[in-house]
Design an enzyme around this catalytic site. Sequence first.
Site, mmCIF file in Angstrom:
data_model
loop_
_atom_site.group_PDB
_atom_site.id
_atom_site.type_symbol
_atom_site.label_atom_id
_atom_site.label_comp_id
_atom_site.label_asym_id
_atom_site.label_seq_id
_atom_site.Cartn_x
_atom_site.Cartn_y
_atom_site.Cartn_z
ATOM 1 N N LYS A 160 0.843 -1.206 0.000
ATOM 2 C CA LYS A 160 0.000 0.000 0.000
ATOM 3 C C LYS A 160 0.871 1.247 0.000
ATOM 4 C CE LYS A 160 -1.994 2.626 3.144
ATOM 5 N NZ LYS A 160 -1.884 3.874 2.400
ATOM 6 N N GLU A 234 10.044 0.819 10.440
ATOM 7 C CA GLU A 234 11.050 1.805 10.017
ATOM 8 C C GLU A 234 10.422 3.169 10.249
ATOM 9 O OE1 GLU A 234 14.018 1.199 9.126
ATOM 10 O OE2 GLU A 234 14.137 -0.769 8.202
ATOM 11 N N CYS A 268 13.860 10.528 6.423
ATOM 12 C CA CYS A 268 13.912 10.010 7.799
ATOM 13 C C CYS A 268 15.315 10.165 8.375
ATOM 14 C CB CYS A 268 13.493 8.553 7.818
ATOM 15 S SG CYS A 268 14.435 7.546 6.666
ATOM 16 N N GLU A 366 11.037 15.532 15.204
ATOM 17 C CA GLU A 366 11.341 15.453 13.770
ATOM 18 C C GLU A 366 10.667 16.618 13.036
ATOM 19 O OE1 GLU A 366 9.621 12.105 11.606
ATOM 20 O OE2 GLU A 366 11.532 11.801 10.608
#
Length: 513
Positions: A160, A234, A268, A366
């Site tokens: 997906k 992840e 990331c 982040e």
Amino acid sequence: MTIKSINPATLEVNAEIEPSPVDSVKNIVDSARDAQILWGGLSLNKRLQHLNKVKDCLISNIDEVAKVITLDNGKPLVEAINSEIYPVLDMFRFCANDAAEALRSERVNNPIFRIARVRSYNLFEPRGVAGIISPWNFPFSIPVTQILMALVGGNAVVFKPSVLTALVGEQIRKLFEEGGMPEGVVNVVQGSGSEIGDVMMDAGFDHVIFTGSIAVGKHLMKKAADTLTPITLELGGKDPFIVFSDADVERASSAAVWGAFINAGQVCASVERVYVDRRVVEDFTSAVVEKTKKLRLGDGIDPDTDMGPLISEERIGVVEAHINDAVSKGARILTGGKRITDLPGFFFEPTVIADANHTMDCMMEETFGPTLPIMVFDDIDEAVELANDTRYGLNASIWTANIKKAEGISRRLRAGTVIVNNCLFTYGFSQCPWGGVKESGIGRTHSVHGLHELTNIKNVTINTPLIREDLWWYPYTENKYKALKGALKAMFGGRMIRSAEGIVEIIKSFRLY
Ligand code: NAD
């Protein structure tokens, strides 16, 4: 309602994509399970022949694939090549060159096996059907490298993509179809996380690889617990970039600018926090500012563009909030800091922030946008402490001419990857494991370790005994206790005298037995 693929540079609609019906997911997983039986039953060579055709198809269509990535995600064409298509081609090579060795049965040895006439080995068998749920920031390389690892290990896949990069998802479907993969082995389902994504965890996967935010990762892990589905996570990063006084400041500053602003900072493992030794902070900072000012922003489809747009309005909001928070706590904006309003898309200036500290969101959460906050340190211990002062642990980058020092510091950093005198690039090299510690994730993708995660490690142990009964079987008696105790001393006693004692105890107990 159709999913609209929006070009984040122009806000034009690239295409409209039909979402998969929510109630189709279970059927797709079930038919993938049937297809997996045939796929998993093929020899590794046959599977590699299929993958090779898919690779040829990609090579013949590099321009088309790069263009779709740029239109859908916004990243410059050069990045579509080096951070999306390159890692995938490297993964094809990894599968062709390294999978046979990694998946070969592995002999298991124990000294007792020789005496007891035991042969033991491990098989690396397919898990079955792997569910792969991917983000929008590397919409091609993240899912395709993971799909290839699953396939080479003999699994079928249901993948997906993010709704924000559904068009790249369609391109991936096309790649595997045109590459002639057997029907049902690679399946693409389209739709939002809250609809399609959520039902995927109930669809009966044998393994799930999720790449995305920490919040969704935790949610999926809870769901995986209901069915004890193995899950690789992840997740996000807040990667430190540490510049020591003996570093090549010229090279380090170029790397920091690239590592912070590649994909408009939506990586990331991008450079999210920079720590610089006080003795070189002035030189480093002025070089970073000068190089940042030279970056050419624009539509990534122009091959001369250095930095494209962000993916969405939402991301611009987070970047603005982190910058405002930093300024309100005493940071200085040396360049950038604002949204670009004379371009139609989601453009934001690459921003260098000085006097950053750990009270600020731009150093602790982040940002996933084009910011490069700089903080000063005075010694190694302080640098290590600052780098580890985070809930994240994906990548870390160290800059120094002293490799011995760098190797010592690498061991002290809590991260999945530490790169010395470079940053980020190991993601593109399939032999390097990829993954994080702490809240950056669980498990690994890429490399032999990632491949093994997609297999059931089955131990087969074969005994061709000469004796009728083993010592540890029934009936239990005092003599048996003594004999076993003697055996422990003989085997594990270490010193000769203890081993000898053990052997005597065994002999004695056997006499009485
Ligand atoms: P996200 O968590 O919002 O979405 C990721 C994927 O999960 C999408 O396909 C989404 O549709 C799906 N999803 C959302 N809710 C779901 C649910 N309830 N059930 C199942 N699926 C669901 O993340 P994003 O915004 O697409 O990606 C950005 C994040 O991904 C950042 O935090 C970034 O650091 C992280 N990321 C990590 C890595 C890594 O390798 N560690 C790589 C790329 C991105």
